[in-house]
Design an enzyme around this catalytic site. Structure first.
Site, PDB file in Angstrom:
ATOM      1  N   LYS A 103      19.426 -21.301 -16.834  1.00  0.00           N
ATOM      2  CA  LYS A 103      19.640 -19.961 -17.369  1.00  0.00           C
ATOM      3  C   LYS A 103      18.390 -19.104 -17.474  1.00  0.00           C
ATOM      4  O   LYS A 103      17.341 -19.580 -17.862  1.00  0.00           O
ATOM      5  CB  LYS A 103      20.234 -20.082 -18.760  1.00  0.00           C
ATOM      6  CG  LYS A 103      21.647 -20.610 -18.769  1.00  0.00           C
ATOM      7  CD  LYS A 103      22.145 -20.542 -20.174  1.00  0.00           C
ATOM      8  CE  LYS A 103      23.536 -21.114 -20.317  1.00  0.00           C
ATOM      9  NZ  LYS A 103      23.773 -21.387 -21.749  1.00  0.00           N
ATOM     10  N   GLY A 152      12.002 -31.805 -18.814  1.00  0.00           N
ATOM     11  CA  GLY A 152      12.555 -33.115 -18.484  1.00  0.00           C
ATOM     12  C   GLY A 152      13.059 -33.229 -17.051  1.00  0.00           C
ATOM     13  O   GLY A 152      12.806 -34.223 -16.374  1.00  0.00           O
ATOM     14  N   ARG A 175       6.561 -42.662 -23.390  1.00  0.00           N
ATOM     15  CA  ARG A 175       5.945 -41.942 -24.520  1.00  0.00           C
ATOM     16  C   ARG A 175       5.060 -42.853 -25.362  1.00  0.00           C
ATOM     17  O   ARG A 175       4.078 -42.389 -25.949  1.00  0.00           O
ATOM     18  CB  ARG A 175       7.025 -41.313 -25.392  1.00  0.00           C
ATOM     19  CG  ARG A 175       7.640 -40.119 -24.704  1.00  0.00           C
ATOM     20  CD  ARG A 175       8.662 -39.441 -25.564  1.00  0.00           C
ATOM     21  NE  ARG A 175       9.035 -38.179 -24.950  1.00  0.00           N
ATOM     22  CZ  ARG A 175      10.097 -37.479 -25.282  1.00  0.00           C
ATOM     23  NH1 ARG A 175      10.896 -37.909 -26.235  1.00  0.00           N
ATOM     24  NH2 ARG A 175      10.368 -36.344 -24.684  1.00  0.00           N
ATOM     25  N   GLY A 201       9.834 -28.098 -24.254  1.00  0.00           N
ATOM     26  CA  GLY A 201       9.925 -26.892 -25.073  1.00  0.00           C
ATOM     27  C   GLY A 201       8.551 -26.394 -25.494  1.00  0.00           C
ATOM     28  O   GLY A 201       8.267 -25.195 -25.432  1.00  0.00           O
TER      29      GLY A 201
HETATM   30  P1  AMP Z   1      17.252 -26.173 -17.696  1.00  0.00           P
HETATM   31  O1  AMP Z   1      17.602 -27.127 -18.796  1.00  0.00           O
HETATM   32  O2  AMP Z   1      17.434 -24.749 -18.064  1.00  0.00           O
HETATM   33  O3  AMP Z   1      15.913 -26.454 -17.073  1.00  0.00           O
HETATM   34  O4  AMP Z   1      18.338 -26.395 -16.577  1.00  0.00           O
HETATM   35  C1  AMP Z   1      18.488 -27.602 -15.903  1.00  0.00           C
HETATM   36  C2  AMP Z   1      19.863 -27.658 -15.341  1.00  0.00           C
HETATM   37  O5  AMP Z   1      20.076 -26.547 -14.475  1.00  0.00           O
HETATM   38  C3  AMP Z   1      20.109 -28.888 -14.511  1.00  0.00           C
HETATM   39  O6  AMP Z   1      21.026 -29.702 -15.168  1.00  0.00           O
HETATM   40  C4  AMP Z   1      20.681 -28.339 -13.207  1.00  0.00           C
HETATM   41  O7  AMP Z   1      21.817 -29.049 -12.765  1.00  0.00           O
HETATM   42  C5  AMP Z   1      21.067 -26.926 -13.567  1.00  0.00           C
HETATM   43  N1  AMP Z   1      21.051 -26.049 -12.392  1.00  0.00           N
HETATM   44  C6  AMP Z   1      20.040 -25.871 -11.523  1.00  0.00           C
HETATM   45  N2  AMP Z   1      20.407 -25.048 -10.545  1.00  0.00           N
HETATM   46  C7  AMP Z   1      21.675 -24.680 -10.783  1.00  0.00           C
HETATM   47  C8  AMP Z   1      22.598 -23.831 -10.109  1.00  0.00           C
HETATM   48  N3  AMP Z   1      22.277 -23.215  -8.978  1.00  0.00           N
HETATM   49  N4  AMP Z   1      23.820 -23.698 -10.650  1.00  0.00           N
HETATM   50  C9  AMP Z   1      24.151 -24.324 -11.770  1.00  0.00           C
HETATM   51  N5  AMP Z   1      23.309 -25.133 -12.463  1.00  0.00           N
HETATM   52  C10 AMP Z   1      22.089 -25.306 -11.974  1.00  0.00           C
END
Ligand code: AMP
Length: 396
Positions: free
Chosen positions: A199, A352, A37, A375
């Site tokens: 999610k 990230g 950064r 974000g």
């Molecule tokens: P996000 O912060 O929403 O981009 O989510 C990232 C996180 O999603 C990472 O830490 C991944 O380990 C988790 N992730 C990705 N695919 C899956 C999955 N199939 N089941 C559970 N967690 C997941």
């Protein structure tokens, strides 16, 4: 770009307050462990110094929550910046007030001063007017290069602009706006978005907006299972947001109605536990056994995703395809990274985890643009006006 850029200004002898995102990781010994950064802001810093500005740098670091936390001082950051610039960069005792004003007044053209962590004051995140005025008093021109905080209205990003005559975008900010802006407003087509991560709930806004913009939407990661369930499939013990099934159906219907390709993984790497040593299997979407969870996209899905990616001319990627932190479940994410790398498309990677994945897959230098704000880039892609950008002076 519709905003004034630092390149448009004559900075000679001017006191320039530059908001940067120096929220970098520090070791226990107070050393900067990743200076990405800091390096990202160097073009703006060098330009301002080269023009003969008296440069005041302001940033947050960590979450001091309005109190002075010595472990979150910007002193180690100033030390690293000074090494990179090859000139001394002192640290002010605070980010505003009389002592800082005096230190700023003592600067000669071409010299830089690092102000202390702006979140040592609660007023920053509250966009407090008194703090905004105090920051504005320090400078003739405000420049914002902290894209990562542009989706928040804080005193050091938005409030201050009300009290300075001119607020401009730095080079890093301008580059972010250029790439993301073009992707949303005038993308070379086919325009393909790849979304993943844990999610659906975190990405509803971006899913709803992008489905009206793209030619194809590829969805992997934990969020895919809510979509698969919404199509009537049994997803075993996979991550599922039961309260988001309606919104998932709504997004699927929208894609169908507008002819947007909506691709979900047709197979998965599954396990009974999200652990590095857990036995794994591959299963089609229609055959995930009870008690097993999808933790990565499978080989058929990797190939199908790669085929769409290869045909794209603009690509936006945010979020991993699986639990890529664990080696048995990282291949899908790496496959997407590699497919994007050889696609020849304008590629924009944000978030990230996706940024870490392109680095680990060794293809970071093949991406057209790696966004410094997870974000902020998501909100931009949602079509939301970022307050930190809106506050900058309009170009005449
Ligand atoms: P996000 O912060 O929403 O981009 O989510 C990232 C996180 O999603 C990472 O830490 C991944 O380990 C988790 N992730 C990705 N695919 C899956 C999955 N199939 N089941 C559970 N967690 C997941």
């Amino acid at each position: 770009m519709a905003k004034v850029s630092i390149a448009d200004l004559d900075l000679k002898g001017k006191r320039v307050l530059l908001r940067v995102d120096f929220n970098v990781p520090l070791s226990e010994r107070q050393e900067v462990t990743d200076d990405t950064r800091i390096r990202a802001a160097l073009p703006t810093i060098r330009h301002a110094l080269g023009q003969g500005a008296k440069l005041l740098l302001i940033s947050h670091l960590g979450r001091p929550k309005g109190k002075v936390v010595p472990a979150l001082s910007l002193a180690p950051v100033a030390a690293r910046l000074s090494q990179l610039l090859g000139q001394p960069v002192a640290v002010a005792p605070d980010c505003m007030g009389d002592a800082v004003k005096a230190a700023a007044a003592a600067l000669r053209p071409g010299q830089a001063l690092m102000l202390e962590n702006c979140r040592f004051h609660a007023g920053d995140e509250k966009n407090d007017e008194a703090m905004s005025r105090a920051l504005a008093e320090l400078c003739d021109v405000f420049v914002n290069d902290a894209f990562g905080t542009a989706h928040r209205a804080h005193a050091s990003t938005v409030g201050v602009t009300k009290f300075v005559p001119l607020s401009a975008a730095g080079f890093l900010m301008a580059k972010e706006l250029e790439y993301l802006g073009r992707a949303v407003a005038d993308p070379a087509r086919p325009f393909v978005a790849v979304l993943g991560g844990a999610k659906v709930s975190d990405k509803i806004g971006v899913l709803k907006h992008l489905v009206t913009k793209v030619d194809a939407l590829l969805v992997g990661g934990g969020m895919a299972y809510t979509f698969l369930k919404a199509q009537g499939m049994d997803v075993g013990a996979s991550l599922l947001e039961a309260d988001k099934l309606d919104v998932a159906r709504e997004i699927l219907d929208r894609a169908r109605a507008t002819g947007v390709t909506f691709l979900l993984p047709m197979d998965h790497v599954i396990a009974e536990k999200a652990e590095a040593t857990a036995p794994t299997r591959t299963a089609d979407s229609t055959a995930i056994p009870a008690g097993w969870m999808g933790l990565d996209i499978g080989p058929k899905a990797r190939e199908a995703f790669a085929t769409v990616i290869r045909g794209a001319r603009t690509l936006v990627w945010n979020g991993p395809m699986g639990v890529f932190e664990l080696p048995p479940f990282r291949e899908g994410t790496f496959a997407v990274a590699r497919a994007i790398a050889i696609s020849g498309a304008t590629s924009i990677v944000g978030g990230g985890d996706s940024v870490a994945a392109v680095t680990q897959a060794g293809v970071a230098d093949k991406m057209s643009h790696i966004s410094t704000g997870g974000g902020a880039s998501l909100e931009f892609l949602e079509g939301i006006d970022l307050p930190g950008v809106a506050a900058l002076t309009d170009k005449k």
